[in-house]
Design an enzyme around this catalytic site. Structure first.
Site, PDB file in Angstrom:
ATOM      1  N   TYR A 247     -82.823 -16.956  10.029  1.00 36.59           N
ATOM      2  CA  TYR A 247     -83.218 -15.656  10.569  1.00 36.59           C
ATOM      3  C   TYR A 247     -82.626 -15.485  11.972  1.00 36.59           C
ATOM      4  O   TYR A 247     -81.979 -14.483  12.282  1.00 36.59           O
ATOM      5  CB  TYR A 247     -84.743 -15.554  10.626  1.00 36.59           C
TER       6      TYR A 247
HETATM    7  O1  LIG Z   1     -90.347 -13.348  18.382  1.00 33.41           O
HETATM    8  C1  LIG Z   1     -89.668 -13.130  17.413  1.00 33.41           C
HETATM    9  O2  LIG Z   1     -88.521 -12.773  17.552  1.00 33.41           O
HETATM   10  C2  LIG Z   1     -90.197 -13.326  16.028  1.00 33.41           C
HETATM   11  O3  LIG Z   1     -91.617 -13.304  16.057  1.00 33.41           O
HETATM   12  C3  LIG Z   1     -92.233 -13.628  14.848  1.00 33.41           C
HETATM   13  O4  LIG Z   1     -92.012 -14.974  14.549  1.00 33.41           O
HETATM   14  P1  LIG Z   1     -93.076 -16.038  15.072  1.00 33.41           P
HETATM   15  O5  LIG Z   1     -93.149 -16.042  16.553  1.00 33.41           O
HETATM   16  O6  LIG Z   1     -92.762 -17.325  14.420  1.00 33.41           O
HETATM   17  O7  LIG Z   1     -94.476 -15.419  14.569  1.00 33.41           O
HETATM   18  P2  LIG Z   1     -95.525 -15.933  13.492  1.00 33.41           P
HETATM   19  O8  LIG Z   1     -94.886 -16.275  12.227  1.00 33.41           O
HETATM   20  O9  LIG Z   1     -96.605 -14.940  13.476  1.00 33.41           O
HETATM   21  O10 LIG Z   1     -96.060 -17.289  14.146  1.00 33.41           O
HETATM   22  C4  LIG Z   1     -96.804 -17.255  15.360  1.00 33.41           C
HETATM   23  C5  LIG Z   1     -97.174 -18.650  15.753  1.00 33.41           C
HETATM   24  O11 LIG Z   1     -98.100 -19.176  14.819  1.00 33.41           O
HETATM   25  C6  LIG Z   1     -97.664 -20.449  14.363  1.00 33.41           C
HETATM   26  N1  LIG Z   1     -98.142 -20.621  12.976  1.00 33.41           N
HETATM   27  C7  LIG Z   1     -97.609 -19.882  11.985  1.00 33.41           C
HETATM   28  C8  LIG Z   1     -98.047 -20.028  10.697  1.00 33.41           C
HETATM   29  C9  LIG Z   1     -99.040 -20.945  10.408  1.00 33.41           C
HETATM   30  O12 LIG Z   1     -99.464 -21.136   9.237  1.00 33.41           O
HETATM   31  N2  LIG Z   1     -99.568 -21.678  11.442  1.00 33.41           N
HETATM   32  C10 LIG Z   1     -99.147 -21.545  12.719  1.00 33.41           C
HETATM   33  O13 LIG Z   1     -99.642 -22.241  13.619  1.00 33.41           O
HETATM   34  C11 LIG Z   1     -96.165 -20.441  14.513  1.00 33.41           C
HETATM   35  O14 LIG Z   1     -95.656 -21.737  14.674  1.00 33.41           O
HETATM   36  C12 LIG Z   1     -96.017 -19.622  15.781  1.00 33.41           C
HETATM   37  O15 LIG Z   1     -96.117 -20.437  16.902  1.00 33.41           O
HETATM   38  C13 LIG Z   1     -91.728 -12.735  13.710  1.00 33.41           C
HETATM   39  O16 LIG Z   1     -92.214 -13.181  12.467  1.00 33.41           O
HETATM   40  C14 LIG Z   1     -90.232 -12.636  13.681  1.00 33.41           C
HETATM   41  O17 LIG Z   1     -89.852 -11.671  12.734  1.00 33.41           O
HETATM   42  C15 LIG Z   1     -89.776 -12.262  15.063  1.00 33.41           C
HETATM   43  O18 LIG Z   1     -88.439 -12.042  15.140  1.00 33.41           O
END
Ligand SMILES: O=C(O)[C@H]1O[C@H](OP(=O)(O)OP(=O)(O)OC[C@H]2O[C@@H](n3ccc(=O)[nH]c3=O)[C@H](O)[C@@H]2O)[C@H](O)[C@@H](O)[C@@H]1O
Length: 435
Positions: A247
């Site tokens: 991504y």
């Molecule tokens: O900042 C960005 O550019 C990106 O932000 C998000 O990606 P992400 O930050 O990984 O968001 P989430 O998937 O909501 O995860 C948030 C946090 O929760 C954590 N997480 C996620 C899933 C889970 O089951 N447990 C958990 O602790 C992840 O490691 C992360 O630290 C979006 O999904 C992307 O499309 C976007 O581009």
């Protein structure tokens, strides 16, 4: 006379006796061949029909997500053009006429509504794919319809459709938010990222560069381009050559592609690196959203943790702050300099961080949700999986502050409160009170 005497000298002149028996047999033969022919034609047709209706490109509920957006859409015709024109009509002095791709998406819906509210003309475009529940996208569409924003159903890879839209409306700006989002899903369906974030972006830029006048383009990049960088906070001038997910790699590719189209064709391009955007009408694939759903269901919540109990944190950014950043980027975008595919001079090329500048650990996100929902959370602490997630993000927003007047004002506690209120109203008719 021998039996040979009955044989005519020229076989061609042999005339068959017209006996009624032979006639009937012939008719029977003919009828049975016709029946066989009809039978096999029927089978053949049935096979074609079954194949057609089961083919992923024509079935919107296809199980193969990489082909979701190859669906065919209906567009065109005088009534359709009238709706397109009316939706894109500018209603304020010096207003813009904006094509918003991904308008039924989370950020797309909010930005479209904000633009329309201030008098800009807005036309949406969205392929309504099923990466997450399409009924949420339909609900957002209904919301926009109430503000008289029309969303054309179609894919950014459909050049003929894009050309048609530019034929009908001379868009001054494109807000390009259509993308395959999500960091972890890239390992499941890599093709969909290439299809939307690379091929789709190029398809859009090709049409924009040939348009006359060329629009200015603002588009969604991502904080994920900072990949494995350890220097914080992340600044626009930092390296972005070690993405941790496909991504992130496709978003980084988008930034390079933007450079090319700016350089060759004089397109004005602004990339916005969004930092974990959240809020009402958000994306169900994101942690804050499905944590809320699962806490309400009494399920346990997987909280990622880095090596040696290291904190995993995000610079969560509230949607209203992001919308302000998007509008400011459109407002400060200079015109593209080319026309009809020819560059006439150097054009603007920008990239900005749109974050909140205060990272919050995921464990704290869960604590806030626990308090808001008043449900004791079953925590399941897990090792951060190696599927594209990075340990932390933190935006330096001084450039956006200086040049866009960007200033986020909503902290995670306040933003989640608004999200939870929306969530409960949307999914359970607001039966559960917040705080
Ligand atoms: O900042 C960005 O550019 C990106 O932000 C998000 O990606 P992400 O930050 O990984 O968001 P989430 O998937 O909501 O995860 C948030 C946090 O929760 C954590 N997480 C996620 C899933 C889970 O089951 N447990 C958990 O602790 C992840 O490691 C992360 O630290 C979006 O999904 C992307 O499309 C976007 O581009």
């Amino acid at each position: 006379m021998s039996h040979l005497d009955d044989i005519p000298s020229t076989p061609g002149k042999f005339k068959m006796e017209k006996s009624p028996f032979i006639h009937n047999r012939l008719r029977w033969h003919w009828q049975s061949s016709l029946a066989k022919l009809s039978f096999w034609s029927f089978i053949f047709l049935a096979v074609i029909l079954i194949f057609f209706f089961r083919s992923p490109s024509s079935n919107p509920n296809s199980q193969d997500p990489s082909r979701r957006s190859l669906r065919t859409y209906n567009w065109g015709g005088p009534a359709w053009e009238k709706r397109v024109r009316s939706s894109a009509r500018v209603r304020s002095q010096n207003g813009f006429s904006v094509l918003v791709t991904g308008a039924a998406g989370f950020v797309g819906t909010h930005v479209s509504a904000a633009l329309k509210k201030r008098g800009d003309g807005v036309l949406g475009l969205d392929n309504f794919n099923d990466y997450y529940d399409p009924s949420l996208k339909r609900a957002r569409q209904a919301l926009l319809e109430r503000s008289r924003v029309f969303i054309v159903e179609g894919d950014i890879n459909d050049s003929a459709l894009l050309r048609k839209l530019f034929e009908v409306v001379a868009f001054t700006h494109v807000m390009h938010l259509a993308a395959q989002a999500g960091v972890r899903y890239a390992m499941e369906n890599p093709g969909s990222y290439v299809h939307s974030n690379i091929a789709g972006f190029v398809s859009l830029l090709e049409v924009c560069k040939s348009a006359n006048p060329q629009p200015a383009i603002v588009w969604a990049s991502s904080s994920s381009v900072y990949g494995l960088n350890s220097k914080v906070p992340f600044s626009e001038s930092d390296r972005t050559d070690q993405p941790a997910s496909l991504y992130a790699a496709t978003k980084k590719a988008g930034e390079e592609i933007a450079h090319t189209y700016n350089h060759i064709y004089g397109l004005s391009l602004t990339g916005l690196r969004f930092f974990t955007v959240y809020g009402p009408w958000g994306r169900p694939d994101m942690a804050y959203f499905f944590f809320t759903r699962d806490i309400l269901k009494g399920k346990s919540i997987p909280i990622f943790e880095a090596a040696n109990h290291g904190t995993v944190a995000r610079d969560f950014t509230y949607i209203d702050d992001i919308v302000k950043g998007c509008l400011a980027a459109l407002d400060t975008a200079k015109k593209s300099t080319g026309s009809g595919g020819k560059k006439k001079g150097p054009a603007q090329l920008r990239v900005y961080n749109l974050g909140n500048t205060s990272p919050v650990p995921v464990s704290e996100l869960v604590r806030i949700l626990e308090r808001l929902l008043k449900i004791k959370v079953k925590r399941n602490i897990m090792k951060l999986p190696r599927n594209g997630d990075v340990q932390f993000t933190h935006a330096n927003i001084s450039l956006a502050q200086r040049e866009l007047g960007y200033k986020p004002t909503t902290d995670l506690q306040a933003g989640l409160k608004k999200f939870v209120r929306w969530y409960l109203r949307f999914y359970s008719d607001g039966k559960r009170a917040v705080e």
